[in-house]
Write an enzyme that holds these catalytic residues in place. Structure first.
Site, mmCIF file in Angstrom:
data_model
loop_
_atom_site.group_PDB
_atom_site.id
_atom_site.type_symbol
_atom_site.label_atom_id
_atom_site.label_comp_id
_atom_site.label_asym_id
_atom_site.label_seq_id
_atom_site.Cartn_x
_atom_site.Cartn_y
_atom_site.Cartn_z
ATOM 1 N N TYR A 145 0.861 -1.181 0.000
ATOM 2 C CA TYR A 145 0.000 0.000 0.000
ATOM 3 C C TYR A 145 0.897 1.230 0.000
ATOM 4 C CZ TYR A 145 -3.576 3.409 1.271
ATOM 5 O OH TYR A 145 -4.412 4.493 1.281
ATOM 6 N N ASP A 240 9.456 2.980 0.180
ATOM 7 C CA ASP A 240 8.361 3.568 0.939
ATOM 8 C C ASP A 240 8.517 3.113 2.386
ATOM 9 O OD1 ASP A 240 6.063 4.331 2.179
ATOM 10 O OD2 ASP A 240 4.709 3.632 0.593
ATOM 11 N N LYS A 268 3.747 8.420 8.497
ATOM 12 C CA LYS A 268 3.287 7.964 9.820
ATOM 13 C C LYS A 268 4.276 8.163 10.974
ATOM 14 C CE LYS A 268 0.121 4.596 7.885
ATOM 15 N NZ LYS A 268 0.274 3.857 6.649
#
Ligand SMILES: *Cc1c(COP(=O)(O)O)cnc(C)c1O
Length: 428
Positions: A145, A240, A268
């Site tokens: 994701y 990522d 995050k």
């Protein structure tokens, strides 16, 4: 049975918010439906719902809360900065300090742009990789994701997989054609594809440690293989690390495997629970973006001093206190306890763990890629999940997510959790 406060809040939510949630992963669709628990407060390792129930929290808001909820240093930094203004619309010392801290902490991060979300970080990194190489194709891995920009939703995992969608509606064919999804941990598939089409590929984009099909570690030489193949074909390698940076040690997860990408995406874990993202890496690649170069990316809220203050406070605590060995130790305790409990009941499980982050898959095979993760038993996970919830242990409501042990968890929470899981295994 009388309606709970969660039920009545969620009834109001559904009237005005699609599905009652502002991010689909928060719905209970992945565990067969029902009313999500409406949480009102977080403190340390605990969440409290609107009915006053307390839960040991392993969801960590999907990753950002490395220090747990409302860490005093982060809370104080936010409070102090809020009184000084939340946005200046001009350069601010705190965003500069955060950028310096990120560049000092992450191998190969020479220049960095702050944005507000992981979605923006990946979308922007992909754009400048395309601008830098003059190519349009992106190779990524099925079940990963990378946020919800159009291109990144092709073959996506995590919440997308949980609600049973492969490539969501609304993505133009042209966008889809420029994205190739390959199986994670399959270097031969990457090699074969790049030999055929490598000269069209702007970037190979990967979560160095997968966190969105549940946790899946890269096999030996997978990441170094990607770096070599990308280089050979003139494509950039993008890591990522929105979940994984500063998660396992004070730095990038890629460094644990000795691999430095051309670009990183962060999010995050660098915001201390506030909206914060970043992308960056090689200075010559980052010079592609305006005002230096011909590509473009911007943000009204980017680098805002409130999020920068929170992120700096979090990184400061992580570098000073080094909570990682303890997170690893507690992760291992849970790991061993869960495996032992499942084995005793004859329930087939696979547990993938790195440090304090792990996924318990209800499956009898190894999980090395998305297909392996999807083979895990959804019904069994749903029953396990509901038993944990009833026992006061909170996880992300999907078999394709991770448990996060934060720096706020102690041996007491682990022991209590294992009492609850013992009962849950018995009930399924
Ligand atoms: C969550 C996530 C994103 C998207 O971040 P948002 O802040 O939700 O936009 C991107 N990449 C990875 C690896 C993620 O886990």
């Amino acid at each position: 049975m009388s309606a709970s406060a969660s039920d009545s809040w969620f009834l109001r939510a559904r009237a005005v918010i699609p599905g009652g949630v502002n991010s689909p992963s928060r719905s209970f669709k992945g565990i067969g439906g029902g009313t999500p628990v409406v949480m009102v407060r977080g403190q340390g390792a605990y969440l409290e719902d609107v009915d006053g129930q307390r839960y040991i929290d392993y969801q960590a808001a999907y990753g950002p809360l490395v220090l747990g909820h409302a860490h005093p240093a982060v809370t104080e930094a936010i409070r102090r900065q809020a009184g000084e203004g939340t946005l200046t619309g001009a350069p601010h010392p705190l965003e500069i300090m955060l950028a310096e801290r990120l560049c000092n902490g992450i191998e190969g991060l020479s220049q960095v742009r702050l944005v507000s979300t992981g979605t923006e970080a990946v979308m922007s990194a992909v754009r400048i990789a395309r601008a830098y190489t003059g190519r349009s194709r992106v190779v990524k891995f099925r079940g990963a994701y990378h946020g919800h920009s159009d291109a990144m939703l092709v073959d996506a995992g995590s919440g997308v997989g949980t609600v049973g969608i492969t490539t969501p509606a609304g993505i133009p064919d042209g966008v889809e054609r420029d994205v190739t999804g390959l199986p994670y941990n399959d270097i031969d598939a990457v090699l074969a594809f790049m030999e055929r089409s490598g000269d069209t590929v702007a970037a190979i984009l990967v979560e160095p440690v997968e966190g969105n099909m549940g946790l899946v570690e890269p096999g030996t030489d997978f990441l170094s293989g990607l770096a070599e193949i990308a280089r050979a074909h003139g494509a950039l390698l993008i890591f990522d690390e929105v979940i994984t940076a500063f998660r396992f040690h004070y730095g990038a997860a890629g460094s644990l495997y000795g691999v430095t990408p051309d670009l990183y995406c962060l999010g995050k874990t660098i915001g201390g629970g506030l909206p914060q993202g970043a992308y960056g890496g090689r200075a010559d690649v980052m010079a592609t973006v305006a005002p230096l170069g011909p590509s473009y990316q911007a943000g009204t809220l980017a680098g805002n001093p409130l999020a920068a203050a929170a992120g700096l406070a979090l990184l400061d605590v992580l570098s000073r206190e080094n909570p990682y060995p303890e997170m690893e130790r507690l992760g291992q305790l849970l790991h061993e306890g869960l495996i032992e409990q499942a084995r005793r009941r004859g329930i087939p499980v696979a547990l993938n763990r790195l440090g304090g982050m792990f996924t318990l898959f209800f499956t009898d095979g190894e999980v090395r890629d998305y297909d392996g993760a999807l083979r895990s038993d959804a019904g069994r996970f749903a029953r396990f999940y509901r038993a944990l919830l009833a026992g006061g242990v909170y996880l992300a409501p999907s078999r394709l997510e991770c448990w996060f042990v934060s720096a706020a968890h102690t041996q007491d929470e682990i022991a209590r959790t294992l009492e609850v899981t013992e009962g849950a295994f018995a009930a399924i």
